[in-house]
Structures are given as structure tokens and as C-alpha cells.
Design an enzyme around this catalytic site. Sequence first.
Site, PDB file in Angstrom:
ATOM      1  N   CYS A  69       0.801  -1.224   0.000  1.00 46.91           N
ATOM      2  CA  CYS A  69       0.000   0.000   0.000  1.00 46.91           C
ATOM      3  C   CYS A  69       0.833   1.272   0.000  1.00 46.91           C
ATOM      4  O   CYS A  69       0.290   2.364  -0.157  1.00 46.91           O
ATOM      5  CB  CYS A  69      -0.941  -0.003   1.199  1.00 46.91           C
ATOM      6  SG  CYS A  69      -1.950  -1.501   1.301  1.00 46.91           S
ATOM      7  N   HIS A 114      -9.099   2.810  -2.281  1.00 47.91           N
ATOM      8  CA  HIS A 114      -7.664   2.527  -2.137  1.00 47.91           C
ATOM      9  C   HIS A 114      -7.150   1.635  -3.265  1.00 47.91           C
ATOM     10  O   HIS A 114      -7.003   0.434  -3.096  1.00 47.91           O
ATOM     11  CB  HIS A 114      -7.444   1.873  -0.770  1.00 47.91           C
ATOM     12  CG  HIS A 114      -6.046   1.425  -0.509  1.00 47.91           C
ATOM     13  ND1 HIS A 114      -4.931   2.141  -0.921  1.00 47.91           N
ATOM     14  CD2 HIS A 114      -5.574   0.316   0.128  1.00 47.91           C
ATOM     15  CE1 HIS A 114      -3.838   1.489  -0.534  1.00 47.91           C
ATOM     16  NE2 HIS A 114      -4.198   0.383   0.089  1.00 47.91           N
ATOM     17  N   CYS A 135       0.352   2.713   6.388  1.00 45.46           N
ATOM     18  CA  CYS A 135       0.747   1.346   6.702  1.00 45.46           C
ATOM     19  C   CYS A 135       0.764   0.559   5.401  1.00 45.46           C
ATOM     20  O   CYS A 135       0.257   1.013   4.381  1.00 45.46           O
ATOM     21  CB  CYS A 135      -0.247   0.716   7.679  1.00 45.46           C
ATOM     22  SG  CYS A 135      -1.939   0.641   7.021  1.00 45.46           S
TER      23      CYS A 135
END
Length: 437
Positions: free
Chosen positions: A99, A392, A422
Site C-alpha cells: 500500500c 484505495h 501502513c
Amino acid sequence: MSKALPLLTRQGERIAITHGLRTPFARQATAFHGIPALELGRMVVSELLARSEISPDVIEQLVFGQVVQMPEAPNIAREIVLASALSVHTDAWSVSRACATSFQAVANVAESLMIGHIQAGIAGGADSSSVLPIGVSKKLARLLVDASKTRSLAQKLKLFSGLRPRDLLPVAPAVAEYSTGLRMGDSAEQMAKNHGITREQQDALALRSHQRAAHAWQQGLLNDEVMTACVPPWEQPFEQDNNVRAESKMQDYARLRPAFDRRHGTVTAANSTPLTDGAAAVILMTASRARELGIAPLGFLRSYAFSAIDVRQDMLLGPSYASPLALDRAGITLADLSLIDMHEAFAAQTLANLKMFADERFAREVLDRPRALGEVDMERFNVLGGSIAYGHPFAATGARMITQTLNELRRRGGGLGLVTACAAGGLGAAMVLEVDS
């Protein structure tokens, strides 16, 4: 606090971020259904170049990322170069840091600028959760390789005679950590329990994210950083993120059942970020190159840091580890920040990190720091909403956050901003951005 490490070129110049752009973000199997990440990446890089009015020859490097990679195009960065207006001589390579992938892409371009290899480059990322590399079982895959070595039909038939119907079932990409078998949501549940985060607190943060994102769209704050996408079947342009819920209420969130721990959990689909398709990119260059081109930068990259922790316990605490490092390297404290933008993978993860920012025991015993970063002023935190609302697309989120934060700092007359995320594998990323007054 460790010594500040200024991000400067060998000539003492700052690293400028001059432009940023993204596609609208689309929930899985909606507006970008059937559009691969490569096409999303090409789309955003092409439009970014057009809007910047920078000659393609100025861009000397493209670093681009994709988390859910397609076997037919493993180097998405180079394929974007070849499919866009960029010169075929533009150096390009791909990165993946889960991510935090476009954070890594930005860091790589910044490093090339600092050591003098280039004067301008593009960093970004794209992902599609609608176009996935659906595989085959391990048994079938092995037999297909063995069959390629045989010569006769009889030999091939003999190999495949041992297959069972279950061996023919398609295999979707893994959604769990390879090392632990845990899903991201399982880690979020663990963090909610470990840090005493309630369902109501998670739902409230999710509602806040959607309300602020909806307000940002309604006020036109995102218009200049989100392009209009035209994709098959060409019926209508796609202009705004389609996950933002402008009219949601707390009671709507309370109705949903837990998504991971079905009996005792608090993490739901509504207080988590959804699977999403999209792409985002930024242009970086040396301050002198920007001056030569007559470009006023959006802002500057002041510092960055990455971290890695154990995946078995509180795996998504990366921001709590990376942010202190980034602030130290920038030579500032939490109080110096005008804005903080944290990736909202889950409301539980976000709230756990906010707790750890202010936790003195965590600072002393875990980080070996004399004091905690401090309490986060929520009036400076995710002021335009976050990933729970926007969605996302794994490799694109960092570039979205960077562009969004720089533009908001400019609206506020300048200042310092922290963007942090994160990532799977226990990774964390943080960057300090600076906009001159």
C-alpha cells in the site's frame, strides 16, 4: 531526536513536486470494470503531461508501481512509457511496496534527483481490483509445464488423466499475508482488540471520512487534481470517486455485520476501505529545473522514512514507526505540522496509530524515544477525508495523498504536512511535505 537529514541535491537544491494528478477512484467492478492498471497508468501519465505543458523530453525517468501485477506486463512503468507520449529513451522501472508503493516510487525519483542522475521524473502507481490475474491450481500448473515437454498426444493424455475437477477451478490472487495466512482485516481486528477501539469509534471515523470527502467534492477542492476519465463503452465520462457516500448516517454503519471476526468483531465493510481501481502520479524535479521551465512548484519533499515491523502483532502500525523518523529527518516535531494525512486502510488501524502517536510508554519501550510524538489535533488530521471514503487502489494511494496534501497546504497559505501509510508485510511509510508561505 536524531539529526536532521535535508533532502537536497549535490548543488544544495530542494526536491520540487511541480504537478500531481489522479483518475477518479472507482469501486471494484464499476466504472473501470475491465480496464487494466496499465491503461489507468497510461491515462493518468498522459493527462498529467498534457496539463503540465512540459515537453515529454524533459522527463528523464518514470518510476511506477502496481501491487496486483499482471503477468503479461510485469514492468508496468516501461509499458506506460511505450504507450504514452514520453520519449522511448525515458528510463523506467517498476516498484512494489504494497500500500506504500507510490511512496516508494516518489523516493526513488527523489534519490535520482539528489545524486544528479536526472533533473526531472514522474512517480506514481496504478491498480485494478477489477482486472485480476486469475490463476490455476498448483497441480494443473505443474502438469501444463510437464505437458510442454512431451511429444505425443498419448503422453499428454496420460499426464492429465490424474486431474480431478477441483484441480481445474480458477485461483484468485491471495488476500492473506503469505507469511502468516492472516488477512488485512484480521490484523485490523487484532489492533481494535489490543488497543481498546470500539465499533462506535470506528464507525464515527468512517462517517467523518465520507463527510469530509463529500464536502471536498462539493466545494470543488479536488477538481484540479482529479482528471475526467473516458473509458469503454464511452457512454458517459467518469468524473468523481464513486465510493464517497455524501448522505450516510451513523445508523447506516451500525446495521452492518462484522466482515472478518463474524461473532465478536468490530471491523465492517463500512469502516474499511473498499477494493478500488485507479491511478495517480506526480512530477518531481530539481528546484533549478523548475525555475528554468518557469514552473511554480506545488511544494517540496522535505523528508521521508520507511519502517518494518513484525507481521504477527499490530502489523498495521507502520505510521507510528515511520512518522517519528520522517519528522526527525525533517528537523521538526508534530507541533510544527499544519496537516497530517494518514492512509485509512481501516478505521481501527487509523485510530490505533493515533493512540500510539501519543503513547509515552510505546515511545519509550518500543521506539526507544524519550517522548511520544504527541496528541494529534483532529482539526489538522485527514481534513479532506481519507481512503475509507475515496477508496484505495493500492499503488496509487500515496500519490493521491501527496497531491491532495500539497494543494490543501497551498490553500492554507503554506506550511508543513505529514503523509503516512501502513502497508502489508508490516511496512510503514511517511513523508514530510513543505509549501512555502
